[in-house]
Design a protein around this motif. Structure first.
Motif, PDB file in Angstrom:
ATOM      1  N   ASN A  15       0.889  -1.157   0.000  1.00  0.00           N
ATOM      2  CA  ASN A  15       0.000   0.000   0.000  1.00  0.00           C
ATOM      3  C   ASN A  15       0.930   1.210   0.000  1.00  0.00           C
ATOM      4  OD1 ASN A  15      -1.532   2.244   0.740  1.00  0.00           O
ATOM      5  ND2 ASN A  15      -2.850   1.090   2.118  1.00  0.00           N
ATOM      6  N   LEU A  16       1.047   1.870  -1.136  1.00  0.00           N
ATOM      7  CA  LEU A  16       2.056   2.907  -1.312  1.00  0.00           C
ATOM      8  C   LEU A  16       1.812   4.144  -0.463  1.00  0.00           C
ATOM      9  CD1 LEU A  16       2.433   2.531  -5.168  1.00  0.00           C
ATOM     10  CD2 LEU A  16       4.179   1.995  -3.460  1.00  0.00           C
ATOM     11  N   LEU A  17       0.605   4.275   0.105  1.00  0.00           N
ATOM     12  CA  LEU A  17       0.329   5.410   0.981  1.00  0.00           C
ATOM     13  C   LEU A  17       0.895   5.195   2.380  1.00  0.00           C
ATOM     14  CD1 LEU A  17      -1.556   6.082  -1.378  1.00  0.00           C
ATOM     15  CD2 LEU A  17      -3.256   6.823   0.286  1.00  0.00           C
ATOM     16  N   LEU A  18       1.250   3.928   2.709  1.00  0.00           N
ATOM     17  CA  LEU A  18       1.725   3.616   4.054  1.00  0.00           C
ATOM     18  C   LEU A  18       3.138   3.034   4.093  1.00  0.00           C
ATOM     19  CD1 LEU A  18      -1.449   1.968   5.667  1.00  0.00           C
ATOM     20  CD2 LEU A  18      -0.651   4.320   5.925  1.00  0.00           C
ATOM     21  N   THR A  74      -7.053  13.730   3.882  1.00  0.00           N
ATOM     22  CA  THR A  74      -6.360  14.993   3.641  1.00  0.00           C
ATOM     23  C   THR A  74      -6.110  15.190   2.150  1.00  0.00           C
ATOM     24  OG1 THR A  74      -4.171  13.987   3.805  1.00  0.00           O
ATOM     25  CG2 THR A  74      -5.197  14.736   5.859  1.00  0.00           C
ATOM     26  N   TRP A  75      -5.835  16.442   1.773  1.00  0.00           N
ATOM     27  CA  TRP A  75      -5.545  16.720   0.366  1.00  0.00           C
ATOM     28  C   TRP A  75      -4.342  15.933  -0.115  1.00  0.00           C
ATOM     29  CZ3 TRP A  75      -0.843  18.471  -1.219  1.00  0.00           C
ATOM     30  CH2 TRP A  75      -0.001  19.020  -0.238  1.00  0.00           C
ATOM     31  N   MET A  76      -3.360  15.707   0.794  1.00  0.00           N
ATOM     32  CA  MET A  76      -2.166  14.970   0.395  1.00  0.00           C
ATOM     33  C   MET A  76      -2.495  13.503   0.124  1.00  0.00           C
ATOM     34  SD  MET A  76       1.603  14.750   2.172  1.00  0.00           S
ATOM     35  CE  MET A  76       1.942  16.466   1.788  1.00  0.00           C
ATOM     36  N   SER A  77      -3.384  12.910   0.948  1.00  0.00           N
ATOM     37  CA  SER A  77      -3.786  11.527   0.714  1.00  0.00           C
ATOM     38  C   SER A  77      -4.500  11.394  -0.622  1.00  0.00           C
ATOM     39  CB  SER A  77      -4.707  11.043   1.844  1.00  0.00           C
ATOM     40  OG  SER A  77      -4.012  10.979   3.064  1.00  0.00           O
ATOM     41  N   ARG A  78      -5.401  12.330  -0.899  1.00  0.00           N
ATOM     42  CA  ARG A  78      -6.117  12.294  -2.175  1.00  0.00           C
ATOM     43  C   ARG A  78      -5.150  12.447  -3.343  1.00  0.00           C
ATOM     44  NH1 ARG A  78      -9.549  15.695   0.797  1.00  0.00           N
ATOM     45  NH2 ARG A  78      -8.881  17.543  -0.395  1.00  0.00           N
ATOM     46  N   TRP A  79      -4.210  13.391  -3.234  1.00  0.00           N
ATOM     47  CA  TRP A  79      -3.252  13.624  -4.310  1.00  0.00           C
ATOM     48  C   TRP A  79      -2.379  12.390  -4.515  1.00  0.00           C
ATOM     49  CZ3 TRP A  79       1.994  13.700  -5.085  1.00  0.00           C
ATOM     50  CH2 TRP A  79       2.435  14.315  -6.266  1.00  0.00           C
ATOM     51  N   ASN A  80      -1.892  11.810  -3.411  1.00  0.00           N
ATOM     52  CA  ASN A  80      -1.056  10.619  -3.509  1.00  0.00           C
ATOM     53  C   ASN A  80      -1.804   9.455  -4.137  1.00  0.00           C
ATOM     54  OD1 ASN A  80       1.472  11.368  -2.620  1.00  0.00           O
ATOM     55  ND2 ASN A  80       0.997  11.042  -0.463  1.00  0.00           N
ATOM     56  N   ALA A  81      -3.071   9.272  -3.720  1.00  0.00           N
ATOM     57  CA  ALA A  81      -3.862   8.167  -4.261  1.00  0.00           C
ATOM     58  C   ALA A  81      -4.024   8.314  -5.768  1.00  0.00           C
ATOM     59  CB  ALA A  81      -5.220   8.112  -3.573  1.00  0.00           C
ATOM     60  N   ILE A 121      -2.220   8.157  11.781  1.00  0.00           N
ATOM     61  CA  ILE A 121      -1.830   7.326  10.641  1.00  0.00           C
ATOM     62  C   ILE A 121      -1.088   8.177   9.609  1.00  0.00           C
ATOM     63  CG2 ILE A 121      -2.704   6.027   8.656  1.00  0.00           C
ATOM     64  CD1 ILE A 121      -4.958   5.013  10.459  1.00  0.00           C
ATOM     65  N   PHE A 122      -1.652   9.351   9.313  1.00  0.00           N
ATOM     66  CA  PHE A 122      -1.027  10.237   8.335  1.00  0.00           C
ATOM     67  C   PHE A 122       0.347  10.694   8.819  1.00  0.00           C
ATOM     68  CE2 PHE A 122      -0.114  14.603   7.010  1.00  0.00           C
ATOM     69  CZ  PHE A 122      -0.026  14.431   5.637  1.00  0.00           C
ATOM     70  N   GLU A 123       0.437  11.108  10.089  1.00  0.00           N
ATOM     71  CA  GLU A 123       1.711  11.611  10.605  1.00  0.00           C
ATOM     72  C   GLU A 123       2.769  10.520  10.626  1.00  0.00           C
ATOM     73  OE1 GLU A 123       0.952  13.406  14.379  1.00  0.00           O
ATOM     74  OE2 GLU A 123      -0.189  15.082  13.533  1.00  0.00           O
ATOM     75  N   ASN A 124       2.386   9.310  11.044  1.00  0.00           N
ATOM     76  CA  ASN A 124       3.358   8.220  11.074  1.00  0.00           C
ATOM     77  C   ASN A 124       3.810   7.842   9.671  1.00  0.00           C
ATOM     78  OD1 ASN A 124       3.131   8.204  13.833  1.00  0.00           O
ATOM     79  ND2 ASN A 124       1.951   6.318  13.975  1.00  0.00           N
TER      80      ASN A 124
END
Length: 598
Positions: free
Chosen positions: A172-175, A345-352, A554-557
């Motif tokens: 999972n490239l977001l994590l 977050t906007w960063m999660s959406r952009w990354n996805a 989760i986002f910060e880690n």
């Protein structure tokens, strides 16, 4: 007298029998643990769901369904308790690596891996002469001393993380920066293309067959990735559910409620509420409805694909003559997953969008990152309130099926409504193996004692209680906390799942947690708060930092785990580019100055 004789015969049928001159040794049972990932309470057909799960339904028809069974609100704390029979705070998983605040990391009980104060069911059964195997998601440690083959398992294909891609060896490239699959403690060599549920069962069948010549019984711990994010399935399986969820999550909640009542796992007339974080289906746009209904179709397809692999394993055990003498345990590690990167977050959406193909047509296929979101997650746990991460029943109450097809002492196609807990699985398997209980000592050392209860009385008589109703039973994860006592439950949820206030429910008569009794039952409310405080103190539960929320952590880690190392690794290249850019600016300035002087 007849009742006493019958009871003794029933007990005898559940336990190994010593050899005599006239009586052969009764073979000890095999154990197969089937652990689903992020399945809601009513996802299984035998619990009221519409998804095709014929093989799990057949196990339910051959065994006992537990309708009041509880786990943790998220992955690894449940897995720690399932493996050890010890509360997660004493086993080292007071919080997960993905959600733990830095202030807690490494504190006693917050090691984020199974600590050395506990022993696994693999350890315990291997000491009794069992072969022990594990395949699939582990999520209880990633170093050589914390992987399955260091914790009681003879063979293991294990994923140390919360999830991974289901079609290829990709994280999972977001994590995560890589998918941490190992086999027998070393980096695993996976096929170039595979499907996770098939791979996990294939490898387990290979392990079982490879050790059959020993004549020993086996423990097979099979830990599916289905239905963790990313939700993925074959085109054919997805096509089978096309249009099935077009009516939306509100309609599905109602249908699941009716189904659960019809299957006998919920009381007639049960009230139902939903989380305030979910929207009404009619309030979203047609394009959103198309996307959400499509995602839920993939979810159902993934569940059906997993069920088919369960059926393939069962068929193999029947062909090899092992089926009748195998105890099957099916459960989910928590309720359905509501988290959706596209709503964070906007960063999660952009990354996805940057890392995956997030088009509607691609949902569930290779290269996608599909999630069902809060609306359908709430419906998957209907008629319960909540979903994964919450301490509501929708997060903690999941399906449990226990079946020993060849044992006539076990009830068939019955429902046990007694309170049960994931820590009960270890003592139950030990009892069925004829092994001594684990009471705080193993291999000459002191360990954390198992706290669960043996469920076999409920397998013989589904009306039997297995827990003392006066015994308080506490739980906490990421600040979301519970105290069970008899029919009652004291619960609080931190934002974004709740307001941090304690509430009191009768979860036998009101499993949907619709009526807060804290005002009516003030004495009970106060007493249970005192019980929870005692539990928290005894088990080293730490208060959460001010402003903590699990999604934010989760986002910060992930930010610190992924982005910071990537920036540091890229620093020399970035510095070189900056130097070249600075040199270019200096050159341009000199040229301009020279031109002006000319």
């Amino acid at each position: 007298m007849k009742k006493a004789i019958a009871l003794l015969l029933g007990v005898a049928l559940c336990l190994p029998v010593a050899a005599t001159a006239q009586q052969p040794v009764k073979k000890r049972p095999n154990f197969v643990i089937l652990l689903a990932d992020d399945w809601g309470f009513s996802d299984v057909g035998a619990f009221g769901g519409e998804m095709a799960t014929p093989n799990l339904d057949a196990l339910a028809a051959n065994g006992v369904r537990f309708s009041n069974f509880h786990v943790a609100g998220s992955c690894s704390p449940t897995r720690a308790m399932l493996q050890t029979g010890v509360i997660n705070h004493r086993a080292g998983l007071g919080n997960m690596p993905e959600t733990i605040p830095p202030e807690h990391l490494g504190r006693p009980g917050y090691e984020t891996h199974l600590n050395n104060r506990v022993v696994t069911i693999g350890d315990l059964l291997r000491a009794q002469g069992y072969r022990t195997y594990l395949t699939g998601k582990w999520h209880l440690g990633h170093t050589p001393d914390t992987l399955p083959t260091a914790r009681g398992y003879d063979r293991a294909l294990a994923l140390s993380q919360s999830g991974a891609d289901n079609f290829e060896n990709k994280p999972n490239l977001l994590l995560y920066d890589r998918a941490d699959w190992t086999e027998d403690g070393k980096p695993a060599h996976l096929p170039e293309r595979f499907y996770s549920s098939t791979l996990i069962v294939d490898r387990m069948i290979g392990y079982i067959d490879g050790g059959r010549a020993s004549g020993k019984p086996f423990l097979a711990s099979i830990n599916f990735l289905a239905n963790h994010i990313p939700v993925q399935a074959s085109d054919a399986d997805i096509a089978a559910y096309k249009g099935r969820y077009d009516a939306g999550w509100t309609a599905l909640r109602e249908a699941r409620r009716a189904g659960a009542i019809a299957k006998g796992v919920m009381p007639a007339g049960v009230h139902m509420v939903t989380m305030g974080t979910t929207k009404d289906w009619s309030a979203i746009t047609p394009k959103e409805r198309e996307q959400r209904a499509g995602a839920m179709a993939v979810y159902a397809a993934m569940a059906t694909a997993m069920d088919r692999e369960v059926g393939r394993l069962i068929a193999h055990l029947k062909a090899s003559g092992e089926y009748e003498n195998t105890v099957f345990v099916f459960l989910s590690d928590n309720g359905a997953e509501a988290t959706d990167p596209m709503e964070m977050t906007w960063m999660s959406r952009w990354n996805a969008r940057f890392l995956y193909d997030q088009s509607i047509a691609q949902q569930g296929r290779p290269g996608s990152l599909t999630a069902i979101g809060a609306g359908f997650a709430s419906a998957a746990s209907s008629p319960l309130r909540g979903y994964k991460f919450t301490a509501n029943e929708g997060g903690l109450r999941v399906p449990l099926i226990l079946a020993w097809p060849g044992n006539p002492a076990f009830q068939k196609n019955r429902v046990a409504g007694t309170f049960a807990h994931v820590t009960d699985i270890v003592p139950t398997l030990l009892a069925l193996a004829g092994a001594p209980p684990q009471e705080g000592h193993f291999a000459g050392r002191t360990v954390e004692p198992v706290i669960g209860s043996d469920l076999t009385p409920a397998l013989r008589d589904p009306a039997a209680a297995v827990h003392d109703p006066d015994r308080p039973f506490g739980y906490e994860l990421s600040g979301n906390a519970v105290l069970f006592k008899g029919d009652y439950k004291l619960v609080k949820n931190l934002p974004p799942y709740g307001d941090g206030r304690w509430r009191l429910y009768d979860i036998v008569r009101d499993p949907g947690e619709t009526t807060d009794l804290s005002g009516q039952e003030q004495a009970r409310y106060a007493a249970m708060q005192a019980d929870y405080a005692a539990f928290a103190k005894a088990n080293g539960v730490l208060p959460m930092p001010e402003g903590y929320t699990a999604p934010k952590q989760i986002f910060e880690n992930a930010f610190h785990t992924l982005l910071v190392p990537r920036l540091l690794a890229a620093a020399p290249y970035l510095a070189g580019i900056a130097a070249l850019f600075a040199a270019l600016i200096m050159w341009v300035r000199r040229r301009r100055k020279a031109g002006a002087q000319a």
